[in-house]
Design a protein around this motif. Structure first.
Motif, PDB file in Angstrom:
ATOM      1  N   GLU A  53       0.803  -1.226   0.000  1.00  0.00           N
ATOM      2  CA  GLU A  53       0.000   0.000   0.000  1.00  0.00           C
ATOM      3  C   GLU A  53       0.835   1.274   0.000  1.00  0.00           C
ATOM      4  O   GLU A  53       0.317   2.363   0.261  1.00  0.00           O
ATOM      5  N   GLU A  54       2.134   1.155  -0.284  1.00  0.00           N
ATOM      6  CA  GLU A  54       3.001   2.322  -0.373  1.00  0.00           C
ATOM      7  C   GLU A  54       3.458   2.507  -1.815  1.00  0.00           C
ATOM      8  O   GLU A  54       3.873   1.535  -2.468  1.00  0.00           O
ATOM      9  N   PRO A  55       3.394   3.740  -2.350  1.00  0.00           N
ATOM     10  CA  PRO A  55       3.854   3.966  -3.733  1.00  0.00           C
ATOM     11  C   PRO A  55       5.367   3.846  -3.841  1.00  0.00           C
ATOM     12  O   PRO A  55       6.106   4.277  -2.951  1.00  0.00           O
ATOM     13  N   VAL A  56       5.812   3.261  -4.934  1.00  0.00           N
ATOM     14  CA  VAL A  56       7.239   3.102  -5.215  1.00  0.00           C
ATOM     15  C   VAL A  56       7.489   3.576  -6.644  1.00  0.00           C
ATOM     16  O   VAL A  56       6.808   3.140  -7.572  1.00  0.00           O
ATOM     17  N   GLU A  95       8.280  -8.069  -4.717  1.00  0.00           N
ATOM     18  CA  GLU A  95       9.068  -8.095  -3.484  1.00  0.00           C
ATOM     19  C   GLU A  95      10.530  -8.393  -3.770  1.00  0.00           C
ATOM     20  O   GLU A  95      11.433  -7.735  -3.241  1.00  0.00           O
ATOM     21  N   ASN A  96      10.797  -9.374  -4.622  1.00  0.00           N
ATOM     22  CA  ASN A  96      12.185  -9.708  -4.935  1.00  0.00           C
ATOM     23  C   ASN A  96      12.838  -8.663  -5.821  1.00  0.00           C
ATOM     24  O   ASN A  96      14.047  -8.454  -5.757  1.00  0.00           O
ATOM     25  N   LEU A  97      12.044  -7.999  -6.658  1.00  0.00           N
ATOM     26  CA  LEU A  97      12.581  -6.870  -7.428  1.00  0.00           C
ATOM     27  C   LEU A  97      13.101  -5.800  -6.476  1.00  0.00           C
ATOM     28  O   LEU A  97      14.186  -5.243  -6.675  1.00  0.00           O
ATOM     29  N   LEU A  98      12.351  -5.516  -5.419  1.00  0.00           N
ATOM     30  CA  LEU A  98      12.759  -4.485  -4.465  1.00  0.00           C
ATOM     31  C   LEU A  98      13.923  -4.941  -3.594  1.00  0.00           C
ATOM     32  O   LEU A  98      14.615  -4.110  -2.995  1.00  0.00           O
ATOM     33  N   ARG A  99      14.162  -6.249  -3.518  1.00  0.00           N
ATOM     34  CA  ARG A  99      15.318  -6.732  -2.756  1.00  0.00           C
ATOM     35  C   ARG A  99      16.590  -6.750  -3.615  1.00  0.00           C
ATOM     36  O   ARG A  99      17.653  -6.328  -3.172  1.00  0.00           O
ATOM     37  N   LEU A 100      16.476  -7.230  -4.850  1.00  0.00           N
ATOM     38  CA  LEU A 100      17.654  -7.305  -5.718  1.00  0.00           C
ATOM     39  C   LEU A 100      18.006  -5.949  -6.324  1.00  0.00           C
ATOM     40  O   LEU A 100      19.168  -5.635  -6.529  1.00  0.00           O
ATOM     41  N   PRO A 107      18.657  -3.320  -8.887  1.00  0.00           N
ATOM     42  CA  PRO A 107      19.846  -2.657  -9.423  1.00  0.00           C
ATOM     43  C   PRO A 107      19.551  -1.251  -9.938  1.00  0.00           C
ATOM     44  O   PRO A 107      20.425  -0.618 -10.532  1.00  0.00           O
ATOM     45  N   TYR A 108      18.319  -0.741  -9.726  1.00  0.00           N
ATOM     46  CA  TYR A 108      17.901   0.531 -10.307  1.00  0.00           C
ATOM     47  C   TYR A 108      17.760   1.618  -9.233  1.00  0.00           C
ATOM     48  O   TYR A 108      17.833   1.359  -8.040  1.00  0.00           O
ATOM     49  N   GLN A 109      17.544   2.838  -9.704  1.00  0.00           N
ATOM     50  CA  GLN A 109      17.339   3.998  -8.836  1.00  0.00           C
ATOM     51  C   GLN A 109      15.890   4.029  -8.353  1.00  0.00           C
ATOM     52  O   GLN A 109      14.959   3.888  -9.139  1.00  0.00           O
ATOM     53  N   ILE A 110      15.702   4.227  -7.045  1.00  0.00           N
ATOM     54  CA  ILE A 110      14.356   4.389  -6.483  1.00  0.00           C
ATOM     55  C   ILE A 110      14.171   5.857  -6.115  1.00  0.00           C
ATOM     56  O   ILE A 110      14.919   6.399  -5.297  1.00  0.00           O
ATOM     57  N   ASN A 111      13.182   6.509  -6.739  1.00  0.00           N
ATOM     58  CA  ASN A 111      12.947   7.935  -6.494  1.00  0.00           C
ATOM     59  C   ASN A 111      11.980   8.191  -5.349  1.00  0.00           C
ATOM     60  O   ASN A 111      11.993   9.263  -4.745  1.00  0.00           O
ATOM     61  N   SER A 112      11.107   7.258  -5.075  1.00  0.00           N
ATOM     62  CA  SER A 112      10.225   7.363  -3.909  1.00  0.00           C
ATOM     63  C   SER A 112       9.895   5.963  -3.452  1.00  0.00           C
ATOM     64  O   SER A 112       9.933   5.017  -4.229  1.00  0.00           O
ATOM     65  N   GLY A 113       9.562   5.849  -2.162  1.00  0.00           N
ATOM     66  CA  GLY A 113       9.393   4.524  -1.600  1.00  0.00           C
ATOM     67  C   GLY A 113      10.749   3.978  -1.178  1.00  0.00           C
ATOM     68  O   GLY A 113      11.778   4.644  -1.309  1.00  0.00           O
ATOM     69  N   ASN A 114      10.757   2.764  -0.672  1.00  0.00           N
ATOM     70  CA  ASN A 114      11.989   2.197  -0.138  1.00  0.00           C
ATOM     71  C   ASN A 114      12.266   0.815  -0.716  1.00  0.00           C
ATOM     72  O   ASN A 114      11.351   0.002  -0.850  1.00  0.00           O
TER      73      ASN A 114
END
Length: 368
Positions: A145-148, A191-196, A198-205
């Motif tokens: 429920e959090e934007p990324v 979920e695994n995309l957010l763990r591995l 290799p890209y820049q995250i502009n918002s979210g964690n």
């Protein structure tokens, strides 16, 4: 004559008054609103492109039994130490490896040279790939429920594009950093995309890597990953008609010595700023905060421990060795190590940290 002079005098005064009136009595200026050209404009992010889920994308988050009905029993099963197990399957074209969490497929990794894995085809170039598939540079997603918001750089789009399927799964596609040919594909859930990541995250964690209990036999796990990474590197080289790297006790000992030396006293080779960066990365356990030793730092490390080498690098975190190998091959400065001439290869792994070392083979030394 007097009338002419009088007429000219009056005309002169009238002309003076006419021309001086705007100066003495300027007209009231109307206030006209001016549009600002430097205003901050907030653009609504465009929805990223999705394509039909085909092939391996349909197995993500499905029970592992469904996958094995098609691909058979695994030939090797190993614990990762990071809350998933790795299963390898017979695959003549290259490597087929699956991560399993709680009995479900979480990540599928494929390495090949010319095989077609719908909707992708190994061996196609980066430009051919982008001509075939509409790629997105920005991804607006929601996790828990959090934007990324994820943003791909120009290099990412060229060597590590991200593809979204219409069943909420993804594929990271990797191209050789030199010849730009497709060498690997990684299918995974959000979920695994957010763990591995290799890209820049502009918002979210991004999600931190989860290390399992210390009661695990990490010495065994490190050795298993060391062997698996060496096998994967040589399998990749063989696919592209390059000789396998040889391994030996000496180069293995040297790689382990260098890794231990750095992890024990990093301040001996890092400046204060770099040491602070290293310590922050270690505490965060985030893959998008990858840390590498620069060539100068690596050379200083080897020099302090009196170890000769031809090529080498240190990289952290390395949670999934095959995924990291794809990522290294897609980066030209690391790819030159994997694609180097025949040498002796040493790989040392300590949980999330890996050091790769190349040395001249004993045969080469003897011939000199």
């Amino acid at each position: 004559m007097k009338r002419v002079i009088g007429f000219l005098s009056i005309l002169f005064l009238v002309l003076i008054g006419y021309y001086l009136q705007p100066v003495l009595f300027p007209p009231t200026q109307k206030k006209i609103p001016v549009n600002q050209t430097n205003q901050t404009v907030h653009h609504k992010a465009l929805k990223h492109q999705t394509i039909k889920a085909e092939g391996f994308a349909n197995y993500i988050l499905q029970p592992i039994e469904n996958f094995e009905k098609t691909f058979g029993e695994p030939i090797k099963v190993e614990n990762s130490g990071f809350f998933f197990e790795t299963r390898n399957y017979a695959f003549d074209q290259g490597i087929l490896e699956v991560n399993v969490e709680a009995g479900k497929v979480s990540v599928i990794k494929v390495m090949a040279k010319k095989t077609e894995i719908t909707p992708f085809k190994f061996g196609m170039t980066s430009s051919q790939f982008s001509d075939q598939i509409n790629l997105s540079a920005n991804f607006a997603l929601n996790y828990d429920e959090e934007p990324v918001a994820i943003e791909l750089s120009e290099n990412d789009m060229r060597f590590r594009p991200l593809v979204a399927f219409d069943n909420r799964t993804f594929a990271m596609v990797f191209f050789n950093g030199e010849n730009e040919k497709m060498i690997g594909a990684v299918y995974l859930d959000l979920e695994n995309l957010l763990r591995l990541m290799p890209y820049q995250i502009n918002s979210g964690n991004p999600l931190a890597n989860r290390v399992q209990e210390s009661s695990l036999d990490w010495e065994l796990l490190n050795r298993q990953k060391q062997s698996r990474l060496i096998e994967a590197i040589n399998r990749y080289r063989n696919l592209y008609k390059q000789p396998s790297f040889t391994t030996g006790e000496h180069v293995t000992d040297d790689s382990e010595k260098l890794l231990k030396s750095f992890l024990t006293t990093p301040k001996k080779v890092l400046t204060n700023d770099r040491l602070e960066e290293w310590q922050m990365d270690q505490e965060a356990h985030l893959s998008n905060l990858a840390f590498e030793l620069s060539p100068a730092e690596f050379n200083e490390l080897a020099k302090r421990d009196d170890i000769d080498y031809t090529e080498g690098f240190f990289y952290s975190p390395t949670i999934d060795p095959l995924f990291n190998l794809f990522n290294w091959i897609s980066q030209d400065h690391l790819n030159k190590v994997i694609d180097a001439p025949a040498s002796e290869l040493g790989v040392a792994i300590d949980q999330e940290n890996v050091l790769v070392l190349l040395q001249e083979s004993e045969k080469t030394k003897d011939s000199e």
